[in-house]
Design a protein around this motif. Sequence first.
Motif, PDB file in Angstrom:
ATOM      1  N   ASP A  74       0.968  -0.678  -0.254  1.00 49.51           N
ATOM      2  CA  ASP A  74       0.243   0.425   0.465  1.00 49.51           C
ATOM      3  C   ASP A  74       0.934   1.697  -0.095  1.00 49.51           C
ATOM      4  O   ASP A  74       0.627   2.338   0.610  1.00 49.51           O
ATOM      5  N   ALA A  75       1.910   1.336  -0.816  1.00 49.25           N
ATOM      6  CA  ALA A  75       3.080   2.149  -0.604  1.00 49.25           C
ATOM      7  C   ALA A  75       2.249   3.815  -1.799  1.00 49.25           C
ATOM      8  O   ALA A  75       2.675   4.825  -1.042  1.00 49.25           O
ATOM      9  N   LEU A  76       1.137   3.165  -2.790  1.00 49.19           N
ATOM     10  CA  LEU A  76       0.608   4.283  -3.426  1.00 49.19           C
ATOM     11  C   LEU A  76       0.060   5.032  -2.547  1.00 49.19           C
ATOM     12  O   LEU A  76      -0.498   4.727  -1.218  1.00 49.19           O
ATOM     13  N   PRO A  77      -0.519   6.588  -2.200  1.00 46.56           N
ATOM     14  CA  PRO A  77       0.153   7.400  -3.218  1.00 46.56           C
ATOM     15  C   PRO A  77       1.034   7.707  -2.737  1.00 46.56           C
ATOM     16  O   PRO A  77       1.577   8.918  -3.080  1.00 46.56           O
ATOM     17  N   PHE A  78       2.471   7.386  -2.395  1.00 53.22           N
ATOM     18  CA  PHE A  78       3.212   8.160  -1.432  1.00 53.22           C
ATOM     19  C   PHE A  78       4.413   8.096  -2.148  1.00 53.22           C
ATOM     20  O   PHE A  78       4.889   7.337  -2.982  1.00 53.22           O
ATOM     21  N   ARG A  79       5.243   9.353  -1.811  1.00 53.21           N
ATOM     22  CA  ARG A  79       6.404   9.396  -3.221  1.00 53.21           C
ATOM     23  C   ARG A  79       7.498   8.720  -2.087  1.00 53.21           C
ATOM     24  O   ARG A  79       7.596   9.964  -0.919  1.00 53.21           O
ATOM     25  N   LEU A  80       8.762   7.950  -1.944  1.00 52.53           N
ATOM     26  CA  LEU A  80       9.579   7.845  -1.080  1.00 52.53           C
ATOM     27  C   LEU A  80      11.185   7.947  -1.909  1.00 52.53           C
ATOM     28  O   LEU A  80      11.215   8.804  -2.988  1.00 52.53           O
ATOM     29  N   SER A  81      12.028   8.180  -0.543  1.00 53.21           N
ATOM     30  CA  SER A  81      13.391   9.236  -1.134  1.00 53.21           C
ATOM     31  C   SER A  81      14.402   7.754  -1.262  1.00 53.21           C
ATOM     32  O   SER A  81      15.128   8.328  -1.417  1.00 53.21           O
ATOM     33  N   ALA A  82      14.003   6.411  -1.064  1.00 50.83           N
ATOM     34  CA  ALA A  82      15.128   5.498  -1.919  1.00 50.83           C
ATOM     35  C   ALA A  82      15.063   6.044  -3.194  1.00 50.83           C
ATOM     36  O   ALA A  82      14.419   5.121  -3.719  1.00 50.83           O
ATOM     37  N   GLU A  83      16.271   5.480  -3.368  1.00 51.15           N
ATOM     38  CA  GLU A  83      16.797   5.099  -4.882  1.00 51.15           C
ATOM     39  C   GLU A  83      16.390   4.427  -5.526  1.00 51.15           C
ATOM     40  O   GLU A  83      16.674   4.019  -6.685  1.00 51.15           O
ATOM     41  N   ASN A  84      16.952   3.347  -4.889  1.00 53.47           N
ATOM     42  CA  ASN A  84      16.393   2.136  -5.599  1.00 53.47           C
ATOM     43  C   ASN A  84      14.985   1.711  -4.965  1.00 53.47           C
ATOM     44  O   ASN A  84      14.358   0.737  -3.704  1.00 53.47           O
ATOM     45  N   GLN A  85      13.974   1.069  -5.923  1.00 50.07           N
ATOM     46  CA  GLN A  85      12.423   1.277  -5.911  1.00 50.07           C
ATOM     47  C   GLN A  85      11.766  -0.083  -6.970  1.00 50.07           C
ATOM     48  O   GLN A  85      12.038   0.467  -7.793  1.00 50.07           O
ATOM     49  N   MET A  86      11.805  -1.375  -6.476  1.00 50.17           N
ATOM     50  CA  MET A  86      11.382  -2.336  -7.546  1.00 50.17           C
ATOM     51  C   MET A  86       9.855  -2.665  -7.153  1.00 50.17           C
ATOM     52  O   MET A  86       9.579  -3.398  -5.645  1.00 50.17           O
ATOM     53  N   THR A  87       9.113  -3.053  -7.996  1.00 55.38           N
ATOM     54  CA  THR A  87       7.595  -3.523  -7.462  1.00 55.38           C
ATOM     55  C   THR A  87       8.323  -5.118  -7.525  1.00 55.38           C
ATOM     56  O   THR A  87       7.911  -5.002  -9.168  1.00 55.38           O
ATOM     57  N   CYS A  88       7.380  -5.969  -6.960  1.00 55.50           N
ATOM     58  CA  CYS A  88       8.425  -7.168  -6.898  1.00 55.50           C
ATOM     59  C   CYS A  88       7.468  -7.785  -6.560  1.00 55.50           C
ATOM     60  O   CYS A  88       5.858  -7.507  -6.148  1.00 55.50           O
ATOM     61  N   THR A  89       7.263  -9.830  -6.673  1.00 58.86           N
ATOM     62  CA  THR A  89       5.626 -10.374  -6.364  1.00 58.86           C
ATOM     63  C   THR A  89       6.551 -11.235  -5.525  1.00 58.86           C
ATOM     64  O   THR A  89       7.615 -11.653  -5.574  1.00 58.86           O
ATOM     65  N   VAL A  90       5.928 -11.450  -4.571  1.00 63.05           N
ATOM     66  CA  VAL A  90       6.996 -11.868  -3.760  1.00 63.05           C
ATOM     67  C   VAL A  90       6.567 -14.102  -3.988  1.00 63.05           C
ATOM     68  O   VAL A  90       5.399 -14.602  -4.368  1.00 63.05           O
ATOM     69  N   ARG A  91       7.579 -14.159  -4.099  1.00 62.89           N
ATOM     70  CA  ARG A  91       8.004 -15.544  -4.048  1.00 62.89           C
ATOM     71  C   ARG A  91       7.862 -16.926  -3.027  1.00 62.89           C
ATOM     72  O   ARG A  91       6.872 -17.735  -2.729  1.00 62.89           O
ATOM     73  N   LYS A  92       8.406 -16.361  -1.918  1.00 66.32           N
ATOM     74  CA  LYS A  92       8.870 -16.678  -0.628  1.00 66.32           C
ATOM     75  C   LYS A  92       8.922 -16.511   0.023  1.00 66.32           C
ATOM     76  O   LYS A  92       8.732 -15.699   1.334  1.00 66.32           O
ATOM     77  N   VAL A  93       8.210 -17.233   1.491  1.00 67.21           N
ATOM     78  CA  VAL A  93       8.234 -16.307   2.821  1.00 67.21           C
ATOM     79  C   VAL A  93       8.728 -17.470   3.353  1.00 67.21           C
ATOM     80  O   VAL A  93       8.090 -18.170   3.646  1.00 67.21           O
ATOM     81  N   GLU A  94      10.527 -17.125   3.846  1.00 66.79           N
ATOM     82  CA  GLU A  94      10.762 -18.582   4.763  1.00 66.79           C
ATOM     83  C   GLU A  94      10.915 -17.854   6.425  1.00 66.79           C
ATOM     84  O   GLU A  94      11.354 -16.794   7.062  1.00 66.79           O
ATOM     85  N   LYS A  95      10.003 -19.093   7.402  1.00 59.56           N
ATOM     86  CA  LYS A  95      10.247 -18.727   9.011  1.00 59.56           C
ATOM     87  C   LYS A  95      11.325 -18.885   9.573  1.00 59.56           C
ATOM     88  O   LYS A  95      11.382 -20.091   9.204  1.00 59.56           O
ATOM     89  N   GLY A  96      11.868 -17.609  10.102  1.00 59.00           N
ATOM     90  CA  GLY A  96      12.626 -18.578  11.421  1.00 59.00           C
ATOM     91  C   GLY A  96      12.272 -17.698  12.867  1.00 59.00           C
ATOM     92  O   GLY A  96      11.677 -17.689  12.832  1.00 59.00           O
ATOM     93  N   ALA A  97      12.791 -17.881  13.533  1.00 58.51           N
ATOM     94  CA  ALA A  97      12.822 -17.320  14.873  1.00 58.51           C
ATOM     95  C   ALA A  97      12.655 -16.398  15.071  1.00 58.51           C
ATOM     96  O   ALA A  97      11.796 -16.429  16.323  1.00 58.51           O
ATOM     97  N   VAL A  98      13.795 -15.198  14.707  1.00 61.28           N
ATOM     98  CA  VAL A  98      13.469 -14.490  14.977  1.00 61.28           C
ATOM     99  C   VAL A  98      13.239 -12.943  13.911  1.00 61.28           C
ATOM    100  O   VAL A  98      12.633 -12.376  13.825  1.00 61.28           O
ATOM    101  N   ASN A  99      13.625 -13.362  12.189  1.00 57.96           N
ATOM    102  CA  ASN A  99      12.989 -13.047  10.857  1.00 57.96           C
ATOM    103  C   ASN A  99      12.833 -13.868  10.318  1.00 57.96           C
ATOM    104  O   ASN A  99      12.618 -15.114  10.220  1.00 57.96           O
ATOM    105  N   ASN A 100      12.239 -13.780   9.315  1.00 62.91           N
ATOM    106  CA  ASN A 100      11.477 -14.203   8.286  1.00 62.91           C
ATOM    107  C   ASN A 100      12.283 -13.027   7.136  1.00 62.91           C
ATOM    108  O   ASN A 100      12.653 -12.099   6.711  1.00 62.91           O
TER     109      ASN A 100
END
Length: 146
Positions: A74-100
């Motif tokens: 839900d990033a729209l309608p915001f403009r963001l300062s990050a120089e590298n922005q990519m519209t992506c599709t989630v392929r997999k979520v690997e679940k971890g103990a602290v991070n995914n």
Amino acid sequence: INKELEMKSSARNQFAGTIRHIEEWPHLWRIEVECGMRTVYAHISSASAAVLRPFVGQTAVVMVKAPSVIVATDALPFRLSAENQMTCTVRKVEKGAVNNVVALEDEYGHSLAAAITLHSSEYLDLHEGQEVLAMFNADQTTLAVL
């Protein structure tokens, strides 16, 4: 990534391509690397530039560690300062103990990994096939040149 240009690194994300533009700013160089249909931006210090001696037309690899990749929905309608922005599709979520680790793919077939907290993963309700915005700042990259 071109397997010939892939290096062993703890940075999961590697974008290989050709340097297309260089801007020299005081104490900082902004490097544009054309990676197929995607342009990836890297910032390097003047000291690093003196060692690497980057030039337009040179082969380069931009690396970014997975924890430096931000995932947003839900990033729209915001403009963001990050120089590298990519519209992506989630392929997999690997679940971890602290991070995914979220495996992503952009519209040009580039793979990208983001390491996000469990809380963020739950809050974003990430699932396979979901469209998200992945972003990282140019100052979070490492540039390698041949």
